[in-house]
Design a protein around this motif. Structure first.
Motif, PDB file in Angstrom:
ATOM      1  N   THR A  66      63.185 -11.669  79.235  1.00 54.69           N
ATOM      2  CA  THR A  66      64.642 -10.508  78.810  1.00 54.69           C
ATOM      3  C   THR A  66      64.626 -10.895  77.569  1.00 54.69           C
ATOM      4  N   LEU A  67      65.334 -11.850  77.329  1.00 56.19           N
ATOM      5  CA  LEU A  67      65.792 -12.047  76.314  1.00 56.19           C
ATOM      6  C   LEU A  67      64.388 -12.547  75.035  1.00 56.19           C
ATOM      7  N   ALA A  68      62.967 -12.765  75.639  1.00 59.01           N
ATOM      8  CA  ALA A  68      61.938 -13.363  75.077  1.00 59.01           C
ATOM      9  C   ALA A  68      61.748 -12.497  74.133  1.00 59.01           C
ATOM     10  N   GLY A  69      61.275 -10.793  75.035  1.00 56.84           N
ATOM     11  CA  GLY A  69      60.609  -9.925  74.717  1.00 56.84           C
ATOM     12  C   GLY A  69      62.152  -9.061  73.972  1.00 56.84           C
ATOM     13  N   THR A  70      62.838  -9.405  74.013  1.00 59.42           N
ATOM     14  CA  THR A  70      63.493  -8.035  73.134  1.00 59.42           C
ATOM     15  C   THR A  70      63.174  -9.032  71.888  1.00 59.42           C
ATOM     16  N   ALA A  71      63.597  -9.839  71.475  1.00 56.62           N
ATOM     17  CA  ALA A  71      63.047 -11.786  69.822  1.00 56.62           C
ATOM     18  C   ALA A  71      62.141 -10.680  69.760  1.00 56.62           C
ATOM     19  N   ALA A  72      61.151 -10.775  70.785  1.00 55.49           N
ATOM     20  CA  ALA A  72      59.768 -10.882  69.754  1.00 55.49           C
ATOM     21  C   ALA A  72      59.585  -9.072  69.755  1.00 55.49           C
ATOM     22  N   ALA A  73      59.773  -8.059  70.065  1.00 57.45           N
ATOM     23  CA  ALA A  73      60.065  -6.637  69.770  1.00 57.45           C
ATOM     24  C   ALA A  73      60.865  -7.074  68.034  1.00 57.45           C
ATOM     25  N   GLY A  74      61.168  -7.913  67.704  1.00 54.89           N
ATOM     26  CA  GLY A  74      61.393  -7.748  66.500  1.00 54.89           C
ATOM     27  C   GLY A  74      60.675  -7.541  65.299  1.00 54.89           C
ATOM     28  N   GLY A  75      59.793  -8.186  65.824  1.00 52.92           N
ATOM     29  CA  GLY A  75      58.370  -9.470  64.846  1.00 52.92           C
ATOM     30  C   GLY A  75      58.384 -10.379  65.191  1.00 52.92           C
ATOM     31  N   PRO A  76      57.296 -10.994  63.797  1.00 54.52           N
ATOM     32  CA  PRO A  76      56.993 -12.311  64.303  1.00 54.52           C
ATOM     33  C   PRO A  76      58.064 -12.964  63.290  1.00 54.52           C
ATOM     34  N   GLU A  77      58.918 -12.472  62.012  1.00 53.87           N
ATOM     35  CA  GLU A  77      60.311 -13.546  61.219  1.00 53.87           C
ATOM     36  C   GLU A  77      61.211 -13.730  61.721  1.00 53.87           C
ATOM     37  N   ARG A  78      61.361 -15.009  62.013  1.00 52.35           N
ATOM     38  CA  ARG A  78      62.889 -15.786  62.516  1.00 52.35           C
ATOM     39  C   ARG A  78      62.960 -15.285  64.452  1.00 52.35           C
ATOM     40  N   ALA A  79      61.429 -14.999  64.833  1.00 51.30           N
ATOM     41  CA  ALA A  79      61.572 -14.402  66.117  1.00 51.30           C
ATOM     42  C   ALA A  79      62.240 -15.990  67.506  1.00 51.30           C
ATOM     43  N   ALA A  80      61.378 -16.808  66.099  1.00 48.77           N
ATOM     44  CA  ALA A  80      61.945 -18.392  67.127  1.00 48.77           C
ATOM     45  C   ALA A  80      63.466 -17.751  67.157  1.00 48.77           C
ATOM     46  N   ALA A  81      64.148 -17.574  66.116  1.00 48.19           N
ATOM     47  CA  ALA A  81      65.329 -18.248  66.001  1.00 48.19           C
ATOM     48  C   ALA A  81      66.474 -17.195  66.124  1.00 48.19           C
ATOM     49  N   ARG A  82      65.746 -15.878  66.833  1.00 50.70           N
ATOM     50  CA  ARG A  82      66.117 -14.658  67.948  1.00 50.70           C
ATOM     51  C   ARG A  82      66.355 -15.451  68.884  1.00 50.70           C
ATOM     52  N   TYR A  83      65.187 -15.598  69.513  1.00 54.05           N
ATOM     53  CA  TYR A  83      65.234 -16.190  71.017  1.00 54.05           C
ATOM     54  C   TYR A  83      66.237 -17.326  71.085  1.00 54.05           C
ATOM     55  N   THR A  84      66.092 -18.254  70.649  1.00 51.20           N
ATOM     56  CA  THR A  84      66.504 -19.506  70.985  1.00 51.20           C
ATOM     57  C   THR A  84      67.929 -19.016  71.287  1.00 51.20           C
ATOM     58  N   ARG A  85      68.791 -18.486  69.698  1.00 55.25           N
ATOM     59  CA  ARG A  85      69.875 -18.721  69.548  1.00 55.25           C
ATOM     60  C   ARG A  85      70.490 -17.041  70.940  1.00 55.25           C
ATOM     61  N   ALA A  86      69.717 -16.538  71.294  1.00 54.97           N
ATOM     62  CA  ALA A  86      70.277 -15.194  72.692  1.00 54.97           C
ATOM     63  C   ALA A  86      70.074 -16.089  74.069  1.00 54.97           C
ATOM     64  N   LEU A  87      68.991 -17.621  73.945  1.00 55.42           N
ATOM     65  CA  LEU A  87      69.321 -17.942  75.332  1.00 55.42           C
ATOM     66  C   LEU A  87      70.105 -18.828  74.983  1.00 55.42           C
ATOM     67  N   ARG A  88      70.892 -19.628  74.251  1.00 52.13           N
ATOM     68  CA  ARG A  88      72.030 -20.548  73.893  1.00 52.13           C
ATOM     69  C   ARG A  88      73.040 -20.172  73.934  1.00 52.13           C
TER      70      ARG A  88
END
Length: 372
Positions: A280-302
């Motif tokens: 769920t967290l990955a899908g939400t982060a990915a939907a925001g586009g490739p730019e800073r997707a990794a940062a969004r996902y990492t922050r949400a997981l943490r």
């Protein structure tokens, strides 16, 4: 064809990712090497916390036809037992059924499901290309313990000590409670029996790998030894990459979720809750586009799992000594709040509290004071 999000693996993590990305308005392709329904070796236990995540995604009915399991019996390595009601009922749903229902929900939400075995991943300026055929802004690797996406990022499989192996089958059973029977031999190790409510149970045995190979015959022998009289069919073995050795969750427009991210509880081997939550967290982060997707996902997981993962890692470290588990089971037998806390830590996103630590410490002191 190009998509906003391509998801490799349509198990619980991948389907949850597809649902979350679609909810955010992204175009999604969901890729899996198998047709559904398909079997997946697993304990089949579905905790209430996993159902909460799915409900937030608008998914209900995944446990239809399966009765709730209200009670859990824990057997410590030293033989002490505790049986209590679970804080909230759990379910046992074969993955052949559970996963197919999640995939169907993702397709109804607008994800495109394709049977496809991903072999190559290539970065391009606009995102990622899979097998020179499928282009996406962001790719989510939800392809399990042997993740192709994880390997493409340069992360090897978990080493021994952070990797478990288990064998699972189905056997006749008239039991109505979940059973987890731990053992000092080859510790950490345990057998389980989870009733399906139809006169059968999911039964299995698993242990953490410690540098020596184990055979199918050995695993089956340990299962039958710990659950006497069991005659399982449908036996399949599988690896469980434990959360005590996780790779980075993302790099650029490539994210990892579920088993591909080594999100298996090191104390219990549970992974469904982690799978649907991280998906769920990955899908939400990915939907925001490739730019800073990794940062969004990492922050949400943490934010969502960081504290819990620290506590579950500490539990795994402490319980390398079987007597600590003996003390914890004794404490759970004396105090229902300790039992509930242990269940939450092992099946959801719970953490230790001072009460639980104090009760376990007191039981440790009693064990040490016992005459040998």
């Amino acid at each position: 064809m190009s998509y906003d999000v391509a998801i490799v693996g349509a198990g619980p993590a991948g389907s949850a990712a597809a649902l979350a990305a679609r909810r955010a308005g992204a175009s999604v392709v969901l890729l899996d090497r198998a047709d559904f329904p398909r079997d997946k070796p697993c304990g089949d236990g579905i905790a209430a916390e996993a159902l909460d995540v799915l409900a937030d995604l608008g998914v209900t009915g995944v446990t239809d036809g399966r009765p709730p399991v209200a009670d859990l019996r824990l057997v410590a390595p030293g033989g002490t037992e505790v049986a209590r009601p679970l804080p909230r009922p759990a379910y046992t749903v074969p993955r052949r059924i559970f996963d197919a229902r999640l995939v169907a929900a993702a397709v109804r939400a607008g994800a495109e499901l394709r049977r496809h075995t991903v072999r190559a991943i290539r970065r391009v300026p606009s995102g990622v290309v899979l097998d020179d055929r499928i282009e996406a802004g962001v790719v989510i690797g939800a392809d399990g313990a042997g993740s192709v996406v994880r390997r493409a990022l340069g992360h090897p499989a978990n080493p021994h000590g952070h990797l478990a192996i288990a064998i699972r089958g189905y056997a006749p059973s008239d039991g109505a409670e979940q059973l987890i029977r731990t053992t000092r031999a080859r510790w950490p190790a345990y057998a389980w029996s989870f009733p399906l409510g139809d006169g059968t149970a999911n039964v299995g045995y698993g242990e953490v790998l410690r540098g020596t190979s184990v055979s199918r015959a050995y695993l089956l022998g340990r299962l039958v030894e710990l659950l006497p009289g069991t005659a399982p069919t449908g036996l399949r073995a599988h690896h469980l990459p434990l959360s005590t050795h996780r790779p980075p969750p993302a790099r650029g427009p490539v994210l990892l979720a579920g088993d591909a991210l080594s999100l298996i509880n090191p104390f219990t081997g549970e992974g469904i809750f982690y799978a649907v939550l991280s998906g769920t967290l990955a899908g939400t982060a990915a939907a925001g586009g490739p730019e800073r997707a990794a940062a969004r996902y990492t922050r949400a997981l943490r934010a969502r799992l960081g504290r819990h993962l620290r506590h579950s890692g500490l539990a795994a470290l402490l319980t390398r000594q079987p007597r600590v588990v003996d003390a914890a089971v004794r404490a759970a037998g004396r105090d229902g709040a300790v039992f509930d806390r242990m269940v939450s830590l092992g099946l959801g996103d719970g953490v230790f509290d001072l009460r639980t630590i104090g009760r376990i410490g007191a039981e440790m002191a009693r064990i040490v004071a016992m005459p040998s």
